[in-house]
Motif scaffolding. Sequence first.
Motif, PDB file in Angstrom:
ATOM      1  N   ARG B  71     -11.429  28.804 -44.110  1.00 36.87           N
ATOM      2  CA  ARG B  71     -10.555  29.230 -45.208  1.00 36.87           C
ATOM      3  C   ARG B  71     -11.443  29.711 -46.342  1.00 36.87           C
ATOM      4  O   ARG B  71     -12.412  29.043 -46.702  1.00 36.87           O
ATOM      5  N   ARG B  73     -11.589  31.346 -50.345  1.00 34.09           N
ATOM      6  CA  ARG B  73     -10.840  31.613 -51.563  1.00 34.09           C
ATOM      7  C   ARG B  73     -11.761  32.282 -52.559  1.00 34.09           C
ATOM      8  O   ARG B  73     -12.751  31.693 -53.004  1.00 34.09           O
ATOM      9  N   HIS B  75     -11.912  33.564 -56.193  1.00 40.29           N
ATOM     10  CA  HIS B  75     -11.152  33.286 -57.411  1.00 40.29           C
ATOM     11  C   HIS B  75     -11.940  33.646 -58.653  1.00 40.29           C
ATOM     12  O   HIS B  75     -13.087  33.236 -58.815  1.00 40.29           O
ATOM     13  N   PRO B  89      -3.715  33.966 -58.676  1.00 39.67           N
ATOM     14  CA  PRO B  89      -4.386  34.915 -57.789  1.00 39.67           C
ATOM     15  C   PRO B  89      -3.587  36.210 -57.641  1.00 39.67           C
ATOM     16  O   PRO B  89      -2.374  36.190 -57.486  1.00 39.67           O
ATOM     17  N   ASP B  93      -7.178  39.659 -55.088  1.00 43.43           N
ATOM     18  CA  ASP B  93      -7.895  38.430 -54.759  1.00 43.43           C
ATOM     19  C   ASP B  93      -7.574  37.986 -53.340  1.00 43.43           C
ATOM     20  O   ASP B  93      -8.449  37.536 -52.602  1.00 43.43           O
ATOM     21  N   ASN B  94      -6.312  38.091 -52.975  1.00 40.20           N
ATOM     22  CA  ASN B  94      -5.906  37.706 -51.625  1.00 40.20           C
ATOM     23  C   ASN B  94      -6.602  38.558 -50.576  1.00 40.20           C
ATOM     24  O   ASN B  94      -7.064  38.049 -49.559  1.00 40.20           O
ATOM     25  N   SER B  97     -10.302  37.616 -50.390  1.00 38.38           N
ATOM     26  CA  SER B  97     -10.472  36.332 -49.686  1.00 38.38           C
ATOM     27  C   SER B  97     -10.469  36.570 -48.178  1.00 38.38           C
ATOM     28  O   SER B  97     -11.252  35.969 -47.436  1.00 38.38           O
ATOM     29  N   ASP B 119     -13.986  24.980 -45.649  1.00 43.32           N
ATOM     30  CA  ASP B 119     -13.459  25.667 -46.828  1.00 43.32           C
ATOM     31  C   ASP B 119     -14.591  26.292 -47.618  1.00 43.32           C
ATOM     32  O   ASP B 119     -15.577  25.616 -47.924  1.00 43.32           O
ATOM     33  N   TYR B 121     -15.172  28.165 -51.120  1.00 45.44           N
ATOM     34  CA  TYR B 121     -14.545  28.500 -52.395  1.00 45.44           C
ATOM     35  C   TYR B 121     -15.535  29.260 -53.269  1.00 45.44           C
ATOM     36  O   TYR B 121     -16.592  28.727 -53.599  1.00 45.44           O
TER      37      TYR B 121
ATOM     38  N   PRO D  97      -7.095  24.025 -54.404  1.00 47.60           N
ATOM     39  CA  PRO D  97      -6.767  25.241 -55.141  1.00 47.60           C
ATOM     40  C   PRO D  97      -5.271  25.279 -55.421  1.00 47.60           C
ATOM     41  O   PRO D  97      -4.488  24.677 -54.694  1.00 47.60           O
TER      42      PRO D  97
ATOM     43  N   GLU E 102      -0.977  37.393 -46.566  1.00 46.65           N
ATOM     44  CA  GLU E 102      -2.245  38.093 -46.401  1.00 46.65           C
ATOM     45  C   GLU E 102      -2.111  39.449 -45.715  1.00 46.65           C
ATOM     46  O   GLU E 102      -2.584  40.462 -46.215  1.00 46.65           O
TER      47      GLU E 102
END
Lengths: 243, 243, 243, 264, 264, 264
Positions: B71, B73, B75, B89, B93-94, B97, B119, B121, D97, E102
Amino acid sequence: MSSRKKKTKFKRYDGRETNELRPIKIESGVLPNADGSAYIEMGRNKILVGVFGPREMHPKRFAKPNMASIRCRYHMAPFSTDPRRSPAPSRRDNEISMVMRYALEPAIFLERYPKSVIDIYAEILEADGGTRTACINAATVALVDAGIPMRDLVASCAAGKMDEKIILDLGDYEDKEGQADVPVAYMPKLGKVTLLQMDGILSTDELEQCISLAIDGCMQIYEIQREALKKKYGLTEEEVEEK
Amino acid sequence: MSSRKKKTKFKRYDGRETNELRPIKIESGVLPNADGSAYIEMGRNKILVGVFGPREMHPKRFAKPNMASIRCRYHMAPFSTDPRRSPAPSRRDNEISMVMRYALEPAIFLERYPKSVIDIYAEILEADGGTRTACINAATVALVDAGIPMRDLVASCAAGKMDEKIILDLGDYEDKEGQADVPVAYMPKLGKVTLLQMDGILSTDELEQCISLAIDGCMQIYEIQREALKKKYGLTEEEVEEK
Amino acid sequence: MSSRKKKTKFKRYDGRETNELRPIKIESGVLPNADGSAYIEMGRNKILVGVFGPREMHPKRFAKPNMASIRCRYHMAPFSTDPRRSPAPSRRDNEISMVMRYALEPAIFLERYPKSVIDIYAEILEADGGTRTACINAATVALVDAGIPMRDLVASCAAGKMDEKIILDLGDYEDKEGQADVPVAYMPKLGKVTLLQMDGILSTDELEQCISLAIDGCMQIYEIQREALKKKYGLTEEEVEEK
Amino acid sequence: MSSRHNIVSRLKRKKIKEVITSGKRMDGRSLEDYREIVVKTGVLEKAEGSAEVLLGNTRVLVGVKIGIGHPFEDTPDKGVLMCNAEFTPIASPNFEPGPPREQSIELARVVDRGLRSAEIVDFSKLSLIPGKQVYLIHVDLYVLNYDGNLIDASALAAIAALKVAKRPVYKVEEGEIKLTKRKQSLKVRKTPVAVTLVKIDDTLLVDPSADEEEVMDARLTVTLDEDENVCAIQKSGSEGFTPDEIKKCIKIALEKAAENRQKL
Amino acid sequence: MSSRHNIVSRLKRKKIKEVITSGKRMDGRSLEDYREIVVKTGVLEKAEGSAEVLLGNTRVLVGVKIGIGHPFEDTPDKGVLMCNAEFTPIASPNFEPGPPREQSIELARVVDRGLRSAEIVDFSKLSLIPGKQVYLIHVDLYVLNYDGNLIDASALAAIAALKVAKRPVYKVEEGEIKLTKRKQSLKVRKTPVAVTLVKIDDTLLVDPSADEEEVMDARLTVTLDEDENVCAIQKSGSEGFTPDEIKKCIKIALEKAAENRQKL
Amino acid sequence: MSSRHNIVSRLKRKKIKEVITSGKRMDGRSLEDYREIVVKTGVLEKAEGSAEVLLGNTRVLVGVKIGIGHPFEDTPDKGVLMCNAEFTPIASPNFEPGPPREQSIELARVVDRGLRSAEIVDFSKLSLIPGKQVYLIHVDLYVLNYDGNLIDASALAAIAALKVAKRPVYKVEEGEIKLTKRKQSLKVRKTPVAVTLVKIDDTLLVDPSADEEEVMDARLTVTLDEDENVCAIQKSGSEGFTPDEIKKCIKIALEKAAENRQKL
């Protein structure tokens, strides 16, 4: 000197003495569908509190294995303020919900209800200053009304400063125009302060005066809470504590 | 001709040659609570990346039975741009990512950690042009810092076109005023491009020049990544790959 | 008198008689990925309905132990109206989704699929007046197309009042400028009204006239629905009911 | 952070409590010691003001962005200051988050109250067209590593960032607002400093670490300005304080606030 | 769509891969064949422009709505074009109703980049009151049936809809904006076309079906205008491409874009 | 409220149905009896209008707030009335805090349609600057205790609150809007009253309790004004009505609406 303190010439915008509470009225058992409930008028505040539980926590993974969880929700009706406010909870509402929970938790025998949850919902129908203290006063009575065993009652009111005077239980106008606001919640038998916040500017001396005056106010409210419960249940002091 | 290519008279807004990277600095192991982390400055970009995992995926039904999930992210801090941006977000940003995830996944031995999640980040504290490439560079170092076994390092930078010149590693101003931007991520040992996007207008020849120039940039960044890891771990090249 | 009723001099904005439906066209089996589907044009309404299921309900705790659940979603494409509308569902959309569900549920043998869910998705590609009635007409055909056993077909159209006349099947302009709108859904064989709403002002007599006229319209639409199904399946009347 | 409740083992909890009851702390500090405080200012270029505070392993970055916009309805001729806090997911394996939760909302609001009550700037000088356009000061508290006592670290970083902030200067010409090339200090006139104490088994201690916050019974934050005036208080946690404990907390806070103010 | 990972059985995956490695495809196409493309324009009356594209079983409807509103802050004197994509739940049993995820965000953004980079219209002519009111062009991509390669189908439908769109004409009179009764073409001057290839076990193929997308290793979309300029690229998927593979993709895309442009 | 489906036991459901089929009700009412209705007005001070209705144990509070704001696009020269409903969590153990769900949306919309269709006020007199500023009337329906038939109780409370509401008077001076000190009645000219019936095993009954709503097959609400005009209808529930049943419902509603209007 103590008489001068009590009978000052200074008059507040609503005619009260510096150390005088607003009119206050508490009634318990007002909501048929809640496990416990109370209605409070404190100044122009009009607030209903409903308590549900102890009941099963959903989702279960949020339950605490050896004690009950408390969830609090402080919520203002859209028509409770001027101008109208959005029904969506604000950051202020979130913070007050949290401090309300911290103010009430110390009084509840949480360990008697492992894995369960007690929901405390406060609906502010009309807002004067000091909604959070009024909510705590009503929530305490609603918790007892729900048959939840309590270590003590939690009584709450604010003190603050306006026009250089230390005053008790600020109304809306004093909240906005005053120099400081110190909401306090107090458990009289256990001698513990469970809510304390401050907004404004005070010397440390003034702050201590405010806390002390607010505790005096809490003692008076405590009697009103006990009356509200006696009226309904005829409870003696011991019963309230031990119920 | 190769010397003319390298020593053109054309000067970029910040004085760089067309094929020159911005100053770049990578440090690993900078976050005490993360399993792996890295800080990168690439031009004026300032970015922290934290890696957590491999750890259990929640909710479990999203876990992949025979490999780890990644995953990502991306940000941006509200103060990272001018003017301030909302902390929520954005669609941009999506998307970033997602492409970051696709850029990094090919380098990770995902099959070694079935059912788990890693994850990644990235917190952009200050944004210059090319944040996504800087994030990938830092994330790669953070993954190694977390002890996650990697097939290769992923190095990333953009090439593009401004004032009819093909240039490397576009800064903020070049990003906005330029004719095209081609961010690339590359795994040097495996010889694979794992990120490729393009924005602007280029002939197919120019596009191929951009990709080629960007890969040259990635090779330089790869060395800087290895330095950052050596500094901390004294890793040899083989160790990085096989760790 | 009955001839005067049918051949009035009054002409509607689009030239229709007071008791005349807009042109209507229904086609079934138009979506390859749905279990059942239908496309309807009713006036300028252009609507696609897809049915999925009966399938497992997620999350399982929402499933009903002894019957299927129906979920309906009425959704307008951003370009279906003038001006463009936001893709986020409005309160109106939520209400229509609910009344659609109530209109269709009585016709489905829900008890045959305990614990499962049937999803009915209506996508309004272009909106004329009466979208909800058009959606119900298409959804019914899509349900049969999905092989879901039905007690009856549900046919739907509105009646209303404009310029003091009772009229059938209001178009966009009549919807906005008219005095009342009464959408109705009807199961012809079972003789039951499953949708009834009203907006505007009508005497009780006029209201009853509207309902009666709308039911007449539903009877015509019922035949069109049957044609659409026959075309595809060659179903006899009995088969539709008992399938 | 409820999941953390299970993370520190029972044994560790017992150990922490034992050590504290004996008047010491796991990391060797005395009850009234802060961890080392490092304050760096001007760490960002795009923000109008910035500061980073390290308080032991707790690390908070504050960016101040200054623009223009609408005033609040009840103060139409005053500039606006807004605090927002984000617990970034890199700061702790227990932070997720997403939109702000209860604790980050509390953090922002407590820091905000301190700055506002202390009237750190003259907001009436930050109005451009009364009722329509005023200066907006966004103070974003960005938690980069969590090891307890976020309020004190954030409050310190916030005031440090505001002190070095340079606002763009706008001017009003014939009802239109124009950006000039000048920059000007915010003229911060007060330095509120927050001091947080927690109570663990009737022992009071300052500057709690993450482990100490996890086992604490109650928390009290007192924010003071340089004139020894209190400008914000926040009690938290599921236990109460006696009035005497509160007095003691205020006394300690008075002393510690003065000490920590030296770090700026 | 992660749940789809379990839907195509292991056997089917193996079969798809085998066939592709042998240079053919399940539906009989060669590696560089598109499925049949049908483009219909003007399919909606309320939209200012519209087009529907069928690409095999993939079906996308695009509606263009044109109104007025605020410009972007950084281009105050230019009209605005915005793409939005919705994966309607009727398009696949695996699509759920709700806000964009997404994949639909990526779809909208890749199509948007193609249109914007190609500068399909002269946005500086779509300003009414600079900095205040400009034309807004909403391009809504509405996926009605999913069988792979949504980008190519959507990009084709978008440019087809824009080409036939008629914008309402507004005029400015004494600072007030008024709607006239005139309509005017958008004067589209470029025709960007997207070509998507996927890589499955080192084989490159164009126009992937849903099944092929499910087993693919990586995806590359190249958008080109009629002057053979590239105006957008997007790589996706959990594997990489060699530089040579990319060159090959660009070469194929150049050829296929020209072919598909004929369908408009 | 789907969870309530399991709360009333099978036995209780059977009992309720038996009693109703025999023409009586659990609480002793006849099929066409309402529970006791109490209407209190002016119960709040900050709202411009307010009313509380008790319908047996059902309790609804309505606050009317009147301010100014933008008109709807399609009625630029008319004031705006908006209904919003909240099912507070104190009203039932089955209500949860959070944004409005299907049922509270329906409640607000049905009450809204009744008020709007009846044209209870002359909205064209509630415009200040056409197209820009008009009066906004917010009618907030606040459910404090749920024991069935929320629509009738809410509709009654809404019209009662509107009748006593005093709006602040604004005036327009040289294009600027100013608040005066005057207050003025809304001049409500119609009194729509909603009557709700439910069908349980082919028996029709008015004013359903919570238990009756739980076992009902279908529901019909008819809203009528004092001139015996119908101004809103809403059918709900998973069964249908025969045309004859609908006629009967309208007849009963006509009678009951007149009766209930007397309570105002």
